[in-house]
Design a protein around this motif. Structure first.
Motif, PDB file in Angstrom:
ATOM      1  N   PHE A   1       4.812  -5.987 -23.984  1.00  0.00           N
ATOM      2  CA  PHE A   1       3.703  -6.458 -23.279  1.00  0.00           C
ATOM      3  C   PHE A   1       3.158  -5.243 -22.470  1.00  0.00           C
ATOM      4  CE2 PHE A   1       3.708 -11.235 -23.026  1.00  0.00           C
ATOM      5  CZ  PHE A   1       4.285 -11.478 -24.194  1.00  0.00           C
TER       6      PHE A   1
ATOM      7  N   PHE B   1       5.127 -18.108 -22.478  1.00  0.00           N
ATOM      8  CA  PHE B   1       4.807 -17.407 -23.767  1.00  0.00           C
ATOM      9  C   PHE B   1       5.791 -16.142 -23.868  1.00  0.00           C
ATOM     10  CE2 PHE B   1       1.906 -13.797 -25.572  1.00  0.00           C
ATOM     11  CZ  PHE B   1       1.993 -14.468 -26.759  1.00  0.00           C
ATOM     12  N   TYR B   2       6.247 -15.394 -22.958  1.00  0.00           N
ATOM     13  CA  TYR B   2       6.937 -14.500 -23.013  1.00  0.00           C
ATOM     14  C   TYR B   2       8.313 -14.560 -23.721  1.00  0.00           C
ATOM     15  CZ  TYR B   2       9.071 -10.004 -21.360  1.00  0.00           C
ATOM     16  OH  TYR B   2       9.796  -8.471 -21.142  1.00  0.00           O
ATOM     17  N   LEU B   3       8.889 -15.548 -23.344  1.00  0.00           N
ATOM     18  CA  LEU B   3       9.974 -16.167 -23.864  1.00  0.00           C
ATOM     19  C   LEU B   3       9.898 -16.490 -25.360  1.00  0.00           C
ATOM     20  CD1 LEU B   3      11.777 -18.309 -21.151  1.00  0.00           C
ATOM     21  CD2 LEU B   3      12.333 -15.907 -21.719  1.00  0.00           C
ATOM     22  N   LYS B   4       8.897 -17.212 -25.536  1.00  0.00           N
ATOM     23  CA  LYS B   4       8.596 -17.805 -27.036  1.00  0.00           C
ATOM     24  C   LYS B   4       8.230 -16.326 -27.895  1.00  0.00           C
ATOM     25  CE  LYS B   4       5.863 -21.556 -26.288  1.00  0.00           C
ATOM     26  NZ  LYS B   4       4.982 -22.530 -26.362  1.00  0.00           N
ATOM     27  N   SER B   5       7.790 -15.546 -27.352  1.00  0.00           N
ATOM     28  CA  SER B   5       7.560 -14.226 -27.904  1.00  0.00           C
ATOM     29  C   SER B   5       8.638 -13.384 -28.505  1.00  0.00           C
ATOM     30  CB  SER B   5       6.444 -13.361 -27.280  1.00  0.00           C
ATOM     31  OG  SER B   5       7.022 -12.511 -26.205  1.00  0.00           O
ATOM     32  N   ARG B   6       9.692 -13.882 -27.757  1.00  0.00           N
ATOM     33  CA  ARG B   6      11.025 -13.167 -28.051  1.00  0.00           C
ATOM     34  C   ARG B   6      11.701 -14.074 -29.154  1.00  0.00           C
ATOM     35  NH1 ARG B   6       8.010  -9.772 -26.902  1.00  0.00           N
ATOM     36  NH2 ARG B   6       8.504  -8.423 -25.146  1.00  0.00           N
TER      37      ARG B   6
ATOM     38  N   ARG C   1      -0.638 -15.845 -28.631  1.00  0.00           N
ATOM     39  CA  ARG C   1      -1.088 -16.458 -27.517  1.00  0.00           C
ATOM     40  C   ARG C   1      -2.139 -17.406 -27.648  1.00  0.00           C
ATOM     41  NH1 ARG C   1       0.534 -15.046 -21.704  1.00  0.00           N
ATOM     42  NH2 ARG C   1      -0.456 -16.647 -20.834  1.00  0.00           N
TER      43      ARG C   1
ATOM     44  N   VAL D   1       6.319  -9.908 -17.963  1.00  0.00           N
ATOM     45  CA  VAL D   1       6.536 -10.960 -17.118  1.00  0.00           C
ATOM     46  C   VAL D   1       7.881 -10.860 -16.385  1.00  0.00           C
ATOM     47  CG1 VAL D   1       6.399 -13.472 -16.914  1.00  0.00           C
ATOM     48  CG2 VAL D   1       4.995 -12.405 -18.604  1.00  0.00           C
TER      49      VAL D   1
ATOM     50  N   ASN E   1       3.048 -20.392 -17.538  1.00  0.00           N
ATOM     51  CA  ASN E   1       2.653 -20.262 -18.832  1.00  0.00           C
ATOM     52  C   ASN E   1       3.072 -18.966 -19.324  1.00  0.00           C
ATOM     53  OD1 ASN E   1       1.459 -22.489 -19.959  1.00  0.00           O
ATOM     54  ND2 ASN E   1      -0.407 -22.132 -18.887  1.00  0.00           N
ATOM     55  N   ASP E   2       2.847 -17.918 -18.395  1.00  0.00           N
ATOM     56  CA  ASP E   2       3.223 -16.660 -18.911  1.00  0.00           C
ATOM     57  C   ASP E   2       4.403 -16.271 -19.262  1.00  0.00           C
ATOM     58  OD1 ASP E   2       0.646 -15.797 -18.432  1.00  0.00           O
ATOM     59  OD2 ASP E   2       0.924 -15.093 -16.322  1.00  0.00           O
ATOM     60  N   ALA E   3       5.322 -17.065 -18.360  1.00  0.00           N
ATOM     61  CA  ALA E   3       6.822 -16.912 -18.602  1.00  0.00           C
ATOM     62  C   ALA E   3       7.237 -17.606 -19.921  1.00  0.00           C
ATOM     63  CB  ALA E   3       7.369 -17.481 -17.443  1.00  0.00           C
TER      64      ALA E   3
ATOM     65  N   ILE F   1      15.607 -22.770 -20.282  1.00  0.00           N
ATOM     66  CA  ILE F   1      15.877 -21.726 -19.499  1.00  0.00           C
ATOM     67  C   ILE F   1      15.175 -21.691 -18.059  1.00  0.00           C
ATOM     68  CG2 ILE F   1      15.367 -19.177 -19.609  1.00  0.00           C
ATOM     69  CD1 ILE F   1      16.244 -19.264 -22.493  1.00  0.00           C
ATOM     70  N   LEU F   2      13.633 -21.789 -18.309  1.00  0.00           N
ATOM     71  CA  LEU F   2      12.810 -21.754 -17.057  1.00  0.00           C
ATOM     72  C   LEU F   2      13.242 -22.723 -16.207  1.00  0.00           C
ATOM     73  CD1 LEU F   2       9.463 -20.924 -18.508  1.00  0.00           C
ATOM     74  CD2 LEU F   2      11.348 -19.265 -17.417  1.00  0.00           C
TER      75      LEU F   2
END
Lengths: 441, 255
Positions: free
Chosen positions: B85, A392-397, B51, B89, A388-390, A407-408
């Motif tokens: 962040f 969200f990180y990609l989406k936040s970009r 989030r 991550v 989930n963290d990964a 990608i994951l």
């Protein structure tokens, strides 16, 4: 069980026809192997899910079909193999169509003196001493009905022999093409690779179907010997029809200080079962087992691996990964045995799976049996979803949900693929992964 | 007005963290949000980025005349919102360049601009790498994998430099950095600061604000902004500590 008995009868009658067709071949020593294998076959039953080794793999769909032995296709030059070749690769290519060697489609390069790449059928005909010495010695069929079947029908496949001290620079690509069409056929490629002392080579076993949904049964057995200090890099790539059945087995016999690397990359079949057995028969051996399978729809993929640390100072490193969607199933059963005398063993085993749908399922069972006391062993298994963290990180970009997933997943798969040293093969597999996940769009 | 937060309340796992935040940010401004641990600073940053784990129970966020809360995280990014962040991550197997090229082209596609080809992209990232003194090997490695704390934070600012957001929220980008790394990060941010964007710096320490000078400072405590002022407020906080803020507002709550 009525049904199973009938199927057995059918295979037995096919054997009678096969034996009849052998004509003078019956006097060959290999025929003894066939005869004892068929008599063993007639004693055994096809496994059910009541048996521990087949608990999660129900092969009854395979037993519903009455497969005919494949026949040689004489017009095989019309078959286009280009699609299955690796770009920018200088290599020897040996092609089998429906289990039979195709001289026309194969292209064996100039090889170092003494190196043999040829059809097993030809090698048997020539009474090759290496074949007589090794064939059937490692893939024990006693309790294994499919290996019995393979050994009974030993006929063709790839025979590769690299003599002592020889280095084969270019990879050897063995392409098993299946062209079943409307006929439900069974093919039984039987391979023998013998890597001599201090030799080095890379072999790719590539299974592909010309049609995506042909129904056929491929029962393959590969026996591999790595003599002292030999280095052998092996890749098995499965691109079978989604309606095919693939039962594959590989037995590796490793002598002192030899190094064996195995990559199994599978896009599955309807049911595909892969047994891998390796045995360290001398000190200082090293083996790496890399596996990746991707299944979808109703596919079932099963990997059973057994690494037998029979001697001290050997290292094994095993990492299998699975990616499952839809209602697919995955089975991983990895056993490592460290025998009493096998001190200073290093054995690492890991199985990670990603499940992308609610209905997919993985059964994983890593097993360590250790009888020595001075060893380093570890094993582990994970089954999970995408991080989930990964995500969200990609989406936040600014990367959309589908693309972030792709990608994951690709990154998860690449963790296995990147260890493939034969670059053109790695690129080919990366290409399949990319198109599977529509990353290019 | 670029960003207006009105009476924002947010929960995580049923626990209310933000209890009525009000904040206005104009384009060209730098805002610092300070506060003790657990005051809700990072929650605010995460809510802005979208989030899902945080549930907004009340209030609204207007960004660039749009209802930000209705946009997916990826659409927020495409509209120009960027979150650096606090804990970047690690993504094994995905290279920094692959992430950035995909992200940049997704954003450009959304904004109706042509995608960059490989050459254009490479020359762009080369120029941006210099901003945060990031070297090529780090840029071509897997995202944040095996990076030191400082490298991770520099990588966030590097991403910001490439994506050129309108609103950048830097969540504790300074924590855990030594003074050299802090200078590099702050220099990078200062070079990216312009009349066309706004920056919200979330920090626990006044130290960063010696390098990134804010136009406004807000103090967050127990989910609310309890004080706002100019940069001198940060200095006052540094001198008196957070207890100075805690005492009166606690007593207000009791009363």
């Amino acid at each position: 069980m009525e049904n199973t008995l009938d199927i057995k009868k059918i295979y037995l009658s096919h054997f009678a026809d096969f034996e009849h067709s052998l004509n003078g071949g019956k006097s060959h020593p290999i025929h003894q192997l066939r005869k004892s294998a068929i008599s063993n076959f007639s004693e055994l039953q096809f496994p059910t899910t009541k048996e521990e080794e087949w608990k999660y793999t129900n092969i009854s769909p395979l037993l519903k079909h009455s497969f005919e032995p494949a026949k040689r296709i004489f017009k095989d030059t019309e078959i286009k193999v280009n699609h299955y070749l690796f770009d920018k690769m200088e290599h020897s290519l040996i092609v089998f169509v429906n289990g039979f060697y195709s001289k026309e489609l194969s292209k064996i390069k100039d090889l170092p003196r003494g190196v043999i790449i040829k059809s097993l059928a030809d090698a048997i005909k020539e009474d090759h001493p290496i074949v007589n010495q090794h064939l059937g010695k490692y893939a024990d069929f006693k309790n294994h009905i499919f290996t019995s079947l393979s050994s009974a029908f030993v006929q063709d496949g790839a025979f590769i022999y690299v003599p002592d001290g020889k280095v084969v620079e270019d990879p050897i690509h063995i392409l098993f093409l299946t062209f079943a069409g409307k006929n439900k056929i069974f093919i039984q490629p039987r391979n023998l690779f013998v890597a001599g002392k201090n030799s080095q080579s890379a072999i790719i076993e590539h299974f592909a179907s010309l049609a995506k949904d042909d129904i056929y049964f491929s029962n393959s057995v590969t026996e591999i010997v790595t003599e002292e200090n030999a280095f052998l890099d092996h890749i098995k790539l499965q691109e079978e029809s989604v309606q095919a059945f693939h039962i594959g087995r590989m037995d590796v016999h490793q002598e002192r200080n030899s190094n064996f690397v195995s990559h199994l990359i599978s896009f599955g079949a309807d049911i595909s079962r892969n047994d891998f057995n390796s045995r360290f028969n001398g000190e200082g051996g090293e083996s790496m087992l890399n596996g990746l399978f991707l299944v979808e729809g109703n596919q079932l993929f099963d990997a059973h691996t057994l690494i037998d640390h029979a001697k001290p100072h050997c290292n094994s490193h095993e990492h299998y990964k699975g990616i499952l969607t839809d209602s697919s199933r995955g089975v991983f059963n990895g056993k490592v045995i460290v025998r009493k005398d096998a001190q200073k063993t290093n054995a690492f085993q890991e199985n990670n799976n990603i499940i992308l749908s609610d209905n997919a399922l993985v059964n994983t069972k890593p097993q360590l049996e250790i009888f020595a006391d001075d060893v380093k062993c570890s094993h582990g298994a994970t089954i999970g979803q995408l991080d989930n963290d990964a995500m969200f990180y990609l989406k936040s970009r600014g990367i959309g949900d589908d693309k972030a997933k792709a990608i994951l997943i690709h990154a998860f798969a690449s963790d296995v693929v990147r260890y493939i040293k034969v670059n053109p093969v790695r690129d080919y597999i990366e290409g399949i992964l990319k198109s599977k996940f529509h990353e290019d769009q | 007005m670029l960003l207006e937060i009105k009476n924002l309340h947010a929960n995580i796992e049923g626990k209310e963290i933000l209890k009525g935040i009000n904040l206005k940010v104009n384009i060209g401004e730098v805002h610092a949000i300070m506060g003790p641990n657990g005051s809700g600073k990072s929650t605010l940053a995460q809510v802005l980025a979208g989030r899902e784990e945080y549930e907004v129970t009340k209030g609204e966020i207007i960004y660039n005349e749009k209802n930000l809360l209705e946009l997916s995280p990826e659409d927020r990014a495409r509209e120009g919102v960027f979150l650096a962040f606090q804990y970047p991550v690690e993504i094994p197997g995905v290279s920094n360049t692959n992430l950035l090229k995909t992200a940049l082209n997704e954003i450009r596609k959304y904004q109706g601009q042509p995608e960059l080809d490989a050459m254009e992209f490479l020359s762009l990232i080369k120029s941006k790498m210099k901003l945060v003194e990031l070297d090529q090997t780090l840029v071509s490695r897997s995202v944040n994998e095996g990076f030191s704390g400082g490298e991770k934070k520099r990588n966030e600012i590097f991403q910001m430099a490439v994506l050129e957001p309108k609103l950048a929220v830097l969540d504790e980008t300074d924590s855990g950095l030594d003074i050299d790394a802090l200078r590099i990060v702050a220099n990078g941010v200062n070079k990216l600061k312009s009349e066309k964007n706004a920056i919200v710096v979330v920090t626990h320490y006044q130290r960063l604000l010696n390098y990134i000078v804010p136009d406004f400072v807000h103090v967050l405590y127990k989910g609310k902004i309890v004080r706002s002022g100019d940069k001198s407020l940060a200095l006052e906080l540094e001198e008196k500590g957070y207890d100075w803020i805690k005492a009166p507002s606690d007593s207000v709550e009791v009363a």
